[in-house]
Design a protein around this motif. Structure first.
Motif, PDB file in Angstrom:
ATOM      1  N   SER A 152       0.843  -1.196   0.000  1.00  0.00           N
ATOM      2  CA  SER A 152       0.000   0.000   0.000  1.00  0.00           C
ATOM      3  C   SER A 152       0.881   1.251   0.000  1.00  0.00           C
ATOM      4  O   SER A 152       2.045   1.210   0.394  1.00  0.00           O
ATOM      5  N   LEU A 153       0.295   2.360  -0.431  1.00  0.00           N
ATOM      6  CA  LEU A 153       0.961   3.658  -0.341  1.00  0.00           C
ATOM      7  C   LEU A 153       0.108   4.586   0.500  1.00  0.00           C
ATOM      8  O   LEU A 153      -1.091   4.730   0.250  1.00  0.00           O
ATOM      9  N   LEU A 154       0.722   5.226   1.490  1.00  0.00           N
ATOM     10  CA  LEU A 154       0.024   6.179   2.339  1.00  0.00           C
ATOM     11  C   LEU A 154       0.439   7.593   1.961  1.00  0.00           C
ATOM     12  O   LEU A 154       1.643   7.897   1.889  1.00  0.00           O
ATOM     13  N   VAL A 155      -0.539   8.454   1.722  1.00  0.00           N
ATOM     14  CA  VAL A 155      -0.293   9.879   1.505  1.00  0.00           C
ATOM     15  C   VAL A 155      -0.805  10.607   2.740  1.00  0.00           C
ATOM     16  O   VAL A 155      -1.997  10.550   3.058  1.00  0.00           O
ATOM     17  N   ALA A 156       0.098  11.260   3.455  1.00  0.00           N
ATOM     18  CA  ALA A 156      -0.251  11.980   4.683  1.00  0.00           C
ATOM     19  C   ALA A 156      -0.185  13.474   4.389  1.00  0.00           C
ATOM     20  O   ALA A 156       0.873  13.985   4.005  1.00  0.00           O
ATOM     21  N   ASN A 157      -1.291  14.169   4.582  1.00  0.00           N
ATOM     22  CA  ASN A 157      -1.385  15.577   4.226  1.00  0.00           C
ATOM     23  C   ASN A 157      -1.644  16.450   5.452  1.00  0.00           C
ATOM     24  O   ASN A 157      -2.345  16.051   6.376  1.00  0.00           O
ATOM     25  N   GLU A 158      -1.084  17.642   5.417  1.00  0.00           N
ATOM     26  CA  GLU A 158      -1.350  18.644   6.439  1.00  0.00           C
ATOM     27  C   GLU A 158      -1.370  20.018   5.781  1.00  0.00           C
ATOM     28  O   GLU A 158      -0.444  20.371   5.033  1.00  0.00           O
ATOM     29  N   VAL A 159      -2.406  20.805   6.062  1.00  0.00           N
ATOM     30  CA  VAL A 159      -2.579  22.087   5.393  1.00  0.00           C
ATOM     31  C   VAL A 159      -1.652  23.170   5.945  1.00  0.00           C
ATOM     32  O   VAL A 159      -1.251  24.082   5.214  1.00  0.00           O
ATOM     33  N   ILE A 160      -1.279  23.087   7.224  1.00  0.00           N
ATOM     34  CA  ILE A 160      -0.421  24.101   7.848  1.00  0.00           C
ATOM     35  C   ILE A 160       1.040  23.702   7.647  1.00  0.00           C
ATOM     36  O   ILE A 160       1.449  22.604   8.014  1.00  0.00           O
ATOM     37  N   ARG A 161       1.823  24.603   7.075  1.00  0.00           N
ATOM     38  CA  ARG A 161       3.177  24.274   6.643  1.00  0.00           C
ATOM     39  C   ARG A 161       4.064  23.738   7.770  1.00  0.00           C
ATOM     40  O   ARG A 161       4.684  22.682   7.638  1.00  0.00           O
ATOM     41  N   ASN A 162       4.163  24.457   8.896  1.00  0.00           N
ATOM     42  CA  ASN A 162       5.067  24.006   9.953  1.00  0.00           C
ATOM     43  C   ASN A 162       4.615  22.682  10.552  1.00  0.00           C
ATOM     44  O   ASN A 162       5.434  21.856  10.962  1.00  0.00           O
ATOM     45  N   ARG A 163       3.312  22.448  10.574  1.00  0.00           N
ATOM     46  CA  ARG A 163       2.814  21.151  11.071  1.00  0.00           C
ATOM     47  C   ARG A 163       3.122  20.030  10.080  1.00  0.00           C
ATOM     48  O   ARG A 163       3.295  18.877  10.477  1.00  0.00           O
ATOM     49  N   SER A 164       3.190  20.350   8.801  1.00  0.00           N
ATOM     50  CA  SER A 164       3.544  19.327   7.808  1.00  0.00           C
ATOM     51  C   SER A 164       4.989  18.872   7.994  1.00  0.00           C
ATOM     52  O   SER A 164       5.329  17.716   7.717  1.00  0.00           O
ATOM     53  N   GLN A 165       5.856  19.767   8.470  1.00  0.00           N
ATOM     54  CA  GLN A 165       7.245  19.397   8.748  1.00  0.00           C
ATOM     55  C   GLN A 165       7.321  18.445   9.945  1.00  0.00           C
ATOM     56  O   GLN A 165       8.107  17.495   9.955  1.00  0.00           O
ATOM     57  N   VAL A 166       6.499  18.712  10.967  1.00  0.00           N
ATOM     58  CA  VAL A 166       6.433  17.804  12.126  1.00  0.00           C
ATOM     59  C   VAL A 166       5.905  16.444  11.686  1.00  0.00           C
ATOM     60  O   VAL A 166       6.402  15.390  12.118  1.00  0.00           O
ATOM     61  N   LEU A 167       4.899  16.445  10.829  1.00  0.00           N
ATOM     62  CA  LEU A 167       4.340  15.210  10.295  1.00  0.00           C
ATOM     63  C   LEU A 167       5.409  14.411   9.560  1.00  0.00           C
ATOM     64  O   LEU A 167       5.541  13.193   9.752  1.00  0.00           O
ATOM     65  N   ALA A 168       6.190  15.087   8.710  1.00  0.00           N
ATOM     66  CA  ALA A 168       7.250  14.417   7.959  1.00  0.00           C
ATOM     67  C   ALA A 168       8.300  13.825   8.906  1.00  0.00           C
ATOM     68  O   ALA A 168       8.782  12.703   8.698  1.00  0.00           O
TER      69      ALA A 168
END
Length: 497
Positions: A137-153
């Protein structure tokens, strides 16, 4: 905790006096602490000997989160910031109720899928989904707020699974990707009632007006993302709130607006999950299967979930994303010379490939982008190209190495990916707790005189921690600067695994 009067009145009317009083008592108590163990520990333990096995033996008596295969309650909160195993991705601190997402994936997803976690930061549900999705499977994890997307990554990198893409987009940005995903998780922004005892700010910001704003925003999010779900695909709708405007009424709206089928889940009586609050419990599993977690009944915070299936055949003609434009664009780039040559030499590409185990070397394409070499699953290359055309991709796959001068330096993400890294690709050096903390602070590390020269993989309790470059008199610390422990002191009492 002083609860808002309007919240008390509404929730008392919703639950009844007796149930509300029990909830009110529960909200004054300390919230439980829960974690999920990382499945990659199992693979590592086969080669780590007794030191790693003790990790599991020591915690075999922990109370299990009944609806999550790797979820456990802790008797006390650990000093997570000062636990090297936490930074190594051995476990994730996640609220227990939200682990219920696992049940949808295990009961309804039995083959490889493309899954989108739309509101994913900081990464609890994404790391969890990545652990239970079928292989391939492939998971795409998205976050609209830029700095939170860095934490997610960061959190997904530490979790250490290669088949992941992180994006930074508004739900409306996905509109071009029609019928693209098999599963979409929408853990939508909500009024936060279920987090009152963990987050005092949620109490302060709550108001009936905010509830009105939330349920309308939630419908906009669903309307934006619904076309991206394939016919027959599954939408998981969840909130951390109790009120029916954001929960049952929105689920009913999804049914009526899009013709979605509400899917029942097999749940056990001892899980103490509450059903439909609009009409009482009764035969809720048959008539309106939705799932509430109430802190006075279940050991966790407030949480709501419903699973819905998109109709196989819709009234209007289904629009399916076409890869032809993406392939044409790629072909044009190659012919037109628009793509500049990569500074990554053929020798360094070969070196990067030699760091991967033979099983995965064939499954993953090595991509040279600027000075970086990344590994990405071959079978999803077209999907990646499509996402890069329409979305802001923060990271895709695993960063293997980066060219520094003439050398290819191994990336931290490679150290975190036990499934990709060839076991004997690098010399290893076991470090003490004090050395591990110094490394995680991005401080200079002093290794033993017998430590091998060159790139060395540091391990703590036989778990990979990251790379250094040992040049003899010192070891250059390669831990990511932005992830370092910023605190310069150690607590008097340190509680770790």
């Amino acid at each position: 905790m002083n609860l808002p009067a309007s919240f008390i009145d509404y929730t008392r009317a919703l639950l009844g006096n007796e149930e509300y009083e029990k909830l009110a008592v529960a909200l004054q108590q300390e919230p439980p602490v829960s974690i999920r163990l990382n499945e990659k520990l199992g693979a590592l333990s086969q080669n780590a000997g007794a030191a790693h096995s003790s990790f599991f033996i020591h915690h075999s008596s922990l109370n299990k989160v009944l609806w999550a295969s790797d979820g456990y309650y802790l008797d006390e909160r650990l000093t997570f910031t000062f636990d090297p195993l936490f930074h190594a991705g051995c476990y994730y601190v996640q609220e227990a109720s939200s682990m219920f997402v696992e049940q949808v994936l295990r009961q309804y997803v039995n083959a490889p899928v493309m899954m989108l976690d739309l509101c994913a930061a900081p990464g609890g549900k994404s790391t969890h989904a990545r652990s239970v999705l079928p292989e391939g499977s492939l998971l795409v994890a998205n976050e609209v707020i830029r700095n939170r997307s860095q934490v997610l990554a960061e959190n997904l990198t530490k979790w250490g699974h290669p088949d992941v893409v992180v994006t930074n987009n508004d739900p409306a940005d996905f509109s071009a990707l029609s019928s693209f995903f098999d599963v979409i998780l929408t853990d939508v922004p909500c009024s936060g009632e279920g987090m009152f005892r963990k987050d005092p700010v949620a109490v302060e910001e709550w108001s009936p007006e905010n509830v009105e704003i939330c349920w309308q925003r939630q419908r906009r999010i669903i309307a934006d993302i619904w076309p991206c779900l394939k016919p027959g695909g599954i939408l998981i709708y969840s909130t951390c709130t109790y009120n029916t405007k954001e929960d049952e009424e929105n689920v009913r709206w999804i049914q009526e607006e899009f013709g979605a089928e509400l899917l029942p889940l097999d749940v056990r009586e001892e899980w103490n999950i509450t059903g439909n609050l609009l009409n009482g419990e009764g035969e809720f599993l048959k008539s309106f299967p939705v799932y509430h977690f109430l802190p006075h009944k279940t050991k966790g915070e407030g949480f709501f979930l419903a699973a819905l299936r998109k109709p196989e055949v819709e009234e209007e003609e289904n629009v399916v994303f076409s890869f032809s434009k993406v392939k044409a664009a790629k072909k044009k780039d190659k012919k037109g010379g628009a793509v500049t040559s990569s500074p990554v030499s053929k020798e360094n590409r070969t070196l990067a490939g030699s760091w991967l185990n033979s099983e995965n070397a064939e499954r993953y394409a090595l991509l040279a982008e600027e000075k970086e070499v990344k590994a990405f699953p071959q079978q999803y290359m077209d999907e990646l190209a499509a996402m890069k055309q329409y979305l802001k991709v923060v990271q895709a796959g695993v960063l293997i190495g980066e060219v520094k001068g003439k050398d290819l330096s191994p990336a931290h993400a490679l150290a975190m990916n036990a499934s990709l890294l060839r076991q004997d690709a690098f010399d290893t050096e076991e470090v003490s707790y004090e050395q591990a903390i110094a490394y995680l602070r991005k401080e200079a590390i002093a290794l033993s005189e017998t430590a091998p020269r060159g790139y060395v993989l540091l391990t703590y309790r036989n778990i990979p921690l990251g790379f250094v470059k040992n040049i003899g008199n010192r070891a250059n610390n390669l831990y990511p600067q932005e992830w370092r422990i910023r605190s310069g002191y150690l607590p008097e009492e340190i509680r770790t695994f």
